[in-house]
Scaffold this motif. Structure first.
Motif, mmCIF file in Angstrom:
data_model
loop_
_atom_site.group_PDB
_atom_site.id
_atom_site.type_symbol
_atom_site.label_atom_id
_atom_site.label_comp_id
_atom_site.label_asym_id
_atom_site.label_seq_id
_atom_site.Cartn_x
_atom_site.Cartn_y
_atom_site.Cartn_z
ATOM 1 N N PRO A 174 0.834 -1.260 0.190
ATOM 2 C CA PRO A 174 -0.073 -0.257 0.108
ATOM 3 C C PRO A 174 1.043 1.279 -0.044
ATOM 4 O O PRO A 174 1.839 1.306 0.997
ATOM 5 C CB PRO A 174 -0.850 -0.029 1.381
ATOM 6 C CG PRO A 174 -0.792 -1.522 1.443
ATOM 7 C CD PRO A 174 0.525 -2.201 1.039
ATOM 8 N N ARG A 218 -4.110 1.339 -2.588
ATOM 9 C CA ARG A 218 -4.834 1.595 -1.508
ATOM 10 C C ARG A 218 -4.735 0.456 -0.473
ATOM 11 O O ARG A 218 -4.573 0.504 0.620
ATOM 12 C CB ARG A 218 -6.303 1.892 -1.745
ATOM 13 C CG ARG A 218 -7.014 2.268 -0.555
ATOM 14 C CD ARG A 218 -8.502 2.192 -1.039
ATOM 15 N NE ARG A 218 -8.813 3.240 -1.915
ATOM 16 C CZ ARG A 218 -9.988 3.610 -2.338
ATOM 17 N NH1 ARG A 218 -11.050 2.751 -2.030
ATOM 18 N NH2 ARG A 218 -10.220 4.575 -3.338
ATOM 19 N N SER A 219 -4.885 -0.726 -0.890
ATOM 20 C CA SER A 219 -4.941 -2.043 -0.138
ATOM 21 C C SER A 219 -4.843 -3.201 -0.996
ATOM 22 O O SER A 219 -5.137 -3.211 -2.223
ATOM 23 C CB SER A 219 -6.427 -1.908 0.641
ATOM 24 O OG SER A 219 -7.329 -2.272 -0.368
ATOM 25 N N LEU A 220 -4.581 -4.257 0.026
ATOM 26 C CA LEU A 220 -4.310 -5.687 -0.878
ATOM 27 C C LEU A 220 -5.593 -6.542 -0.138
ATOM 28 O O LEU A 220 -5.814 -6.471 0.965
ATOM 29 C CB LEU A 220 -3.248 -6.302 -0.655
ATOM 30 C CG LEU A 220 -1.670 -5.385 -1.046
ATOM 31 C CD1 LEU A 220 -0.846 -6.028 -0.539
ATOM 32 C CD2 LEU A 220 -1.891 -5.090 -2.275
ATOM 33 N N GLY A 221 -6.206 -7.320 -0.963
ATOM 34 C CA GLY A 221 -7.068 -8.196 -0.664
ATOM 35 C C GLY A 221 -7.417 -9.504 -1.177
ATOM 36 O O GLY A 221 -6.554 -9.735 -2.114
ATOM 37 N N GLN A 251 -4.334 -12.910 -4.487
ATOM 38 C CA GLN A 251 -4.408 -11.539 -3.925
ATOM 39 C C GLN A 251 -4.763 -10.715 -4.810
ATOM 40 O O GLN A 251 -4.617 -10.841 -6.089
ATOM 41 C CB GLN A 251 -2.991 -10.870 -3.421
ATOM 42 C CG GLN A 251 -2.143 -12.036 -2.548
ATOM 43 C CD GLN A 251 -2.861 -11.538 -1.215
ATOM 44 O OE1 GLN A 251 -3.492 -10.447 -0.811
ATOM 45 N NE2 GLN A 251 -2.809 -12.526 -0.161
ATOM 46 N N HIS A 307 -5.567 -6.374 -5.748
ATOM 47 C CA HIS A 307 -4.941 -4.982 -5.293
ATOM 48 C C HIS A 307 -6.110 -3.947 -5.748
ATOM 49 O O HIS A 307 -6.738 -3.980 -6.823
ATOM 50 C CB HIS A 307 -3.935 -4.744 -6.176
ATOM 51 C CG HIS A 307 -2.500 -5.654 -5.859
ATOM 52 N ND1 HIS A 307 -1.707 -5.302 -5.277
ATOM 53 C CD2 HIS A 307 -2.624 -7.154 -5.763
ATOM 54 C CE1 HIS A 307 -0.750 -6.467 -4.844
ATOM 55 N NE2 HIS A 307 -1.230 -7.338 -5.300
ATOM 56 N N ARG A 308 -6.295 -3.044 -4.821
ATOM 57 C CA ARG A 308 -7.273 -2.199 -5.023
ATOM 58 C C ARG A 308 -6.485 -0.729 -5.283
ATOM 59 O O ARG A 308 -5.712 -0.246 -4.198
ATOM 60 C CB ARG A 308 -8.277 -1.718 -3.850
ATOM 61 C CG ARG A 308 -9.415 -2.692 -3.900
ATOM 62 C CD ARG A 308 -10.291 -2.701 -2.876
ATOM 63 N NE ARG A 308 -11.237 -3.577 -2.817
ATOM 64 C CZ ARG A 308 -12.589 -3.595 -2.161
ATOM 65 N NH1 ARG A 308 -12.553 -2.570 -1.254
ATOM 66 N NH2 ARG A 308 -13.375 -4.616 -2.140
ATOM 67 N N GLN A 353 -6.094 3.313 -5.774
ATOM 68 C CA GLN A 353 -7.008 4.471 -5.540
ATOM 69 C C GLN A 353 -6.893 5.022 -7.078
ATOM 70 O O GLN A 353 -5.973 5.463 -7.412
ATOM 71 C CB GLN A 353 -6.309 5.241 -4.600
ATOM 72 C CG GLN A 353 -7.336 6.282 -4.128
ATOM 73 C CD GLN A 353 -6.698 7.177 -3.237
ATOM 74 O OE1 GLN A 353 -5.752 6.917 -2.800
ATOM 75 N NE2 GLN A 353 -7.578 8.182 -2.814
#
Length: 334
Positions: free
Chosen positions: A245, A266-269, A292, A294-295, A297
């Motif tokens: 991030p 922004r974040s990893l999910g 994984q 990745h978002r 922004q």
């Protein structure tokens, strides 16, 4: 070319090796993914009260601001229900007033019967003295004692009636609370006939029409909020150790070709594939080979966000440069 002709065997061997090395070295500073799409938070709007749609203030794909009226449910049945609840509250209040008056009346009756009992007790005392001295007959003493017992019984009866009257006051108070709750609920329902936008955005998935009967909890339209646009990109596991991030991102949108948009991770999910699950582009989600997600922004390159022609579910490509947050020397490719 002459060297290739003289060393054809070496060229056949060296060319794939060189292409592989170039690919591996390029994948070290950059993480590229074409499996990406633009999305935002979409709020499904449903009414809290049932009824026919009387007013419709928006149309499909219309921009809205926070608090703008989207539609109005016919308020007349709910206004009638509110008037009925208020009438029931007024009736309960009047019943409580009558019960309080009954309590005052029983308390006055108790005071009168207490006075009669005291008088009867005094008569019994005097008559008993006279009967002991034989100045009054025994029958007279029996009569006054009977009057004393009657006065005492009537006092106990008046006390019981007063207790019942006080309980009726309490019961009337509970009825007032119930009626007040019904008024509050009816007023709330009447207020909820107006459906407003939860935030700035754009109306999507428009299905409402004037005259349609709206059911509680059944979405009639949706609002795509404008304050949380982002690019969701699926990347392979080989890139995961180098993504964190805050790292810079370059993205190209399918609706805005050859224009590079800058952003940050922004974040990893975790990307979990469910049976029959499809992404916003209608494609089936692959099994979780890429575990994984990745978002990125979605930012603007020094321009107003409204100038970026972003649409929900449009395709996008995104690449993450190897520079750490705050670095200005890293390159990127999209």
């Amino acid at each position: 070319l002459a060297w290739i002709e003289r060393h054809a065997t070496r060229a056949v061997i060296v060319a794939p090796v060189a292409a592989f090395l170039v690919y591996e070295f390029s994948a070290t500073p950059f993480a590229y993914s074409a499996d990406a799409y633009v999305t935002t938070d979409v709020v499904s709007m449903a009414t809290d009260v049932p009824g026919p749609i009387a007013e419709l203030h928006v149309r499909d794909n219309q921009p809205v601001a926070a608090g703008d009226t989207l539609l109005v449910i016919d308020p007349r049945p709910l206004a009638i229900a509110l008037d009925s609840a208020r009438a029931a509250l007024d009736l309960a209040q009047q019943q409580q007033a009558l019960a309080q008056q009954a309590v005052a009346e029983t308390e006055a009756d108790i005071a009168a019967r207490q006075a009669r009992l005291i008088d009867a007790q005094a008569v019994v005392s005097r008559t008993a003295t006279l009967a002991r001295d034989q100045f009054a007959p025994q029958q007279r003493l029996d009569d006054v004692r009977r009057d004393e017992a009657v006065a005492e019984a009537e006092l106990r009866r008046a006390q019981v009636v007063a207790l019942v009257a006080r309980r009726q006051v309490q019961f009337a108070g509970a009825q007032i609370n119930v009626a007040q709750a019904a008024v509050d609920r009816a007023a709330y329902d009447l207020e909820r006939t107006r459906l407003t936008a939860p935030g700035a955005g754009r109306v999507v998935q428009f299905e409402a029409r004037i005259g349609d009967h709206a059911a509680v909890g059944r979405p009639v339209l949706a609002v795509a909020l404008a304050d949380n646009w982002r690019v969701v990109a699926n990347v392979t596991e080989r890139h995961l150790p180098r993504i964190a991030p805050g790292q810079p991102v370059l993205a190209m949108l399918g609706s805005d070709a050859w224009r590079i948009h800058r952003g940050t991770v922004r974040s990893l999910g975790a990307a979990v594939a469910l049976p029959g699950k499809r992404d916003p582009n209608g494609r089936k989600v692959k099994p979780p080979l890429q575990r994984q997600q990745h978002r990125f922004q979605r930012l603007h390159d020094h321009q107003d966000k409204a100038s970026i022609p972003a649409r929900i579910s449009q395709t996008s490509t995104a690449s993450r440069s190897a520079a750490r947050p705050g670095s200005r020397d890293a390159g990127a490719a999209a």
